[in-house]
Every structure is written in C-alpha cells, then in structure tokens.
Scaffold this motif. Sequence first.
Motif, PDB file in Angstrom:
ATOM      1  N   ASN A 199    -106.447  29.822 -31.810  1.00 18.50           N
ATOM      2  CA  ASN A 199    -106.759  29.820 -33.105  1.00 18.50           C
ATOM      3  C   ASN A 199    -105.663  30.836 -33.801  1.00 18.50           C
ATOM      4  N   LEU A 241    -106.761  33.532 -35.870  1.00 12.88           N
ATOM      5  CA  LEU A 241    -107.493  34.899 -35.077  1.00 12.88           C
ATOM      6  C   LEU A 241    -106.243  35.522 -34.264  1.00 12.88           C
ATOM      7  N   THR A 242    -105.020  35.215 -34.594  1.00 13.55           N
ATOM      8  CA  THR A 242    -103.993  35.544 -33.850  1.00 13.55           C
ATOM      9  C   THR A 242    -102.879  36.651 -34.571  1.00 13.55           C
ATOM     10  N   LEU A 243    -102.588  37.781 -34.613  1.00 14.87           N
ATOM     11  CA  LEU A 243    -101.553  38.546 -35.265  1.00 14.87           C
ATOM     12  C   LEU A 243    -100.166  38.021 -34.502  1.00 14.87           C
ATOM     13  N   ALA A 276     -97.592  39.934 -34.631  1.00 15.18           N
ATOM     14  CA  ALA A 276     -97.038  40.951 -33.886  1.00 15.18           C
ATOM     15  C   ALA A 276     -97.688  40.865 -32.460  1.00 15.18           C
ATOM     16  N   ALA A 277     -98.638  40.254 -32.341  1.00 17.02           N
ATOM     17  CA  ALA A 277     -99.233  39.970 -30.851  1.00 17.02           C
ATOM     18  C   ALA A 277     -98.753  39.003 -29.787  1.00 17.02           C
ATOM     19  N   VAL A 278     -97.724  37.923 -30.664  1.00 14.59           N
ATOM     20  CA  VAL A 278     -97.096  37.028 -30.009  1.00 14.59           C
ATOM     21  C   VAL A 278     -95.573  37.172 -29.980  1.00 14.59           C
ATOM     22  N   ASP A 279     -95.151  38.291 -30.257  1.00 18.75           N
ATOM     23  CA  ASP A 279     -93.787  38.653 -30.239  1.00 18.75           C
ATOM     24  C   ASP A 279     -93.383  38.281 -28.757  1.00 18.75           C
ATOM     25  N   GLY A 280     -92.424  37.506 -28.587  1.00 14.83           N
ATOM     26  CA  GLY A 280     -91.554  37.256 -27.441  1.00 14.83           C
ATOM     27  C   GLY A 280     -92.514  36.113 -26.711  1.00 14.83           C
ATOM     28  N   ARG A 281     -93.411  35.714 -27.100  1.00 16.23           N
ATOM     29  CA  ARG A 281     -94.139  34.504 -26.547  1.00 16.23           C
ATOM     30  C   ARG A 281     -93.598  33.078 -27.086  1.00 16.23           C
TER      31      ARG A 281
END
Lengths: 314, 105
Positions: free
Chosen positions: B9, B12-14, B16-21
């Motif tokens: 979702n 519900l995802t920041l 910054a938390a998916v940096d590089g993904r």
Amino acid sequence: MTAGRERAAFLAGGTEILNWMRLGIAAPDRVIDITRVEELRFIRADGDRISVGALSTLNEIGEHAVVVRDCPVLAQACLKAASAQIRNSATVGGNILQKARCAYFRVEGDPPWPCNKRQPGSGCAALSGENRHHAIFGWSEACVATQPSDPAVALAALDAEIHVRGSNGARVIPAYEFHRLPGDDPGRDNVLEPGALITHSDIPRASDARRSFYLKVRERESYEYATVSVAAVVNGKAGRITAARIALGSVAHKPWRLTVAEKAMAGARLDAREIDAALAPAFADARPLAHNAFKIELARRAAVRALLEAGAVQ
Amino acid sequence: MHVDGKRVNACLTLAAAVDGRAVTTIEGLARSGDLQPVQQAFIDHDALQCGYCTPGQIMSAVACIREGHARTREQIREWMSGNICRCSAYPQIVVAVEDAAQRGG
C-alpha cells in the motif's frame, strides 16, 4: 515499537506506526527504519523448533512450506490478517505490537471523550459506551479494549517464546505472557521495555502442532478484524484428546489461554458435546459488557469448532 | 504500487523507506504504449466506474496473478480483498483479473 531515545520509534512494515502518527497516538521525533536489518528476517526450521525473525512478513510466514505443514495454525492466522498488500509489508514483530482497535482510542487528534490509553486518568468511554467489540475476560474499569493480533493468538497456543533485546540485554518471554491485562495502567499493551526490540520467535516443533487450526469469526469474511478467534492445538489418539492447547483472540487485552479447559480436555472424546462440556469451566469467569454478551457463546462455539478442525487434521 | 516486485500500500509506505528499491506505479506498467494485459482486461470488461481505485486494483491484480493467487474466482476475491471499490465494480474486476490471468497476465 518504541526506541530507547525519548520519542524515537522503530519502523518495520510501517503499517501500524504510520497510523499511530496520523492519529496522534504516537509523535516520534525520530523514526528509525530497521527494515534492512537482514539478520531479523528469516524463517528457519532447526530440529526441534521453527525460528521466525521479527521482520518476516505475514505473507512470508503464511506461505512458508514448513510453517504450513508443521504449525498450520500460525500460517492460517498470518494469512487471515489484514489484506494481501498489507501482509507484504507488515512484519510479525510489528503485528504483535499493534494496539487496540477500540474506536474511542483510535480517534484522530485529542479524543473528545475519556480514554485512559490516550490520556491516562481520563476514564474509559467504552466501558459505558459502544462496546460490542470489547473484552469479555480480564478487563478493568480503566480499559475494556482487546488485543487484535491474529498471529499473537496462534503463538500463544503454540507455546512460542518471544526473544527480545534491549539495553539490558536479551530475554525470552513466553508468547502468552507477552501482552498484559490493562489493570490500572492500560497505556502499556505488552511487557516490552522502551528501546527494546523483538528479534525472533521460537516455536516448539511439537508433534501435535501439526494438528492445529485457526478459526477467525468476523463480520466480513475477508480484510476484517476478528469478533472472536480461536487457535487450537490438539494431540489425540483413537478419537480421544490426550492434550489440547487453546487460545482465544479479541476477547481480552491479551491472547486468552483456556488453561482450565485444557486440563479438562484431556481424555475427552473428539466430539462437539464432550469438547463443549470440557470448555464450560473456562467460560464461567467471563464478564460481558452491555453490548457483547453474545461473544461468550460465540467464542465457546468457535472453540468447539476449532478443536474439531484441529483434531481432524491428518 | 510494487516495491521490488511486491505489491504494497503506497499510503502506508514512506518514500524514505524505499530509497534504492525498485518502485513501480501504474504509470510504469505500459511498455512503449502497449497496455499491460490487466489494463486491457479492465477496459474490455468495464471493470471500473469512477476510476478512483483503478490504479490500485490493477497494480494489485498484476502482482496477484504473478503470485499464482488468481487461479479461481474465489481465490481472486480473497487475494484482491483490501482493494476497496466504492462503486462496487467487483464482479467486473474479478472477471477482468480472471481473463488476464488466463491470458498469462
């Protein structure tokens, strides 16, 4: 999760803490993303135990072949939680740290009514308000909310051990003692110290864990919290129960083990009447609120069904 | 949206938390103008009304098919649940996902 530094918080799947921040339940000034700590993300079956890292997602656990085969109750509990997308983010460590789903608690901003979880000492609006989904066991005048985690109920019935690590070192907490009753301090949902982190859970690979079942009764069959749930583990021989472990969910501030009934269950025939008779004493101390007396009967019938289903697993 | 190929979702995802993904949204699904089969199936089966939930439905469906959770209508309903459609286009959505799955999604 709450990190050691004052007002810092750990972020794992984020599916719960971001809601806390949106509602004003938590206002961390630092959020520490731990999702890349790969050492906390594993599922290992070593000999006499299955070890599950805290960052394993609900879908990873629910679809793991060994978990599905050796402790189906945990796989089922994981897959009956939330939705497929949420289960790809949500970790099992975060899931068991989730807070009550009480509508008086989960209001955005300063609650316009009493809530001891939000404002200690203010009172409990649910006690005399709408409490259809609230506790029937172990509640106090200070709080009648329930713990909503599905995996926590399965882990309690499986006699799992939760390993935590904090500034005071590592310790091991039996899963059914991880959450706490509200008493006069309902702000604390569990016994995890500030700054401590769940690292993993160990599940004994008992032979009877294969004969286990998670029954989730809810108002909608999917993507909904339980009205009541039951995790049942049954050891049987020749149509009789030799030992059973039963935990109820969404009936108390913690997963509720029916230890009295478990003892009475030994020797009972694996049929609805004998199981129900053995369950009776465990429900004698249920205390309904104004709107939830139905949960006592519902939980008892659900427990009968879950035990029959668990006992029928080949 | 998909993060490293898994549906999650976005709300519900920041960031910054998916940096590089690897992050894929609905905008990244069509290749050189050709619609992805699930997109085409949603058009063919009229699987939307207001369109508000459609990007999420399609992203979820693409992953649902890839996961192998779209083998029966019952399975599609369970594994697509959580994608709410307030216009209630669910019957058409299920048919569209089933059709796309049979074409190899």
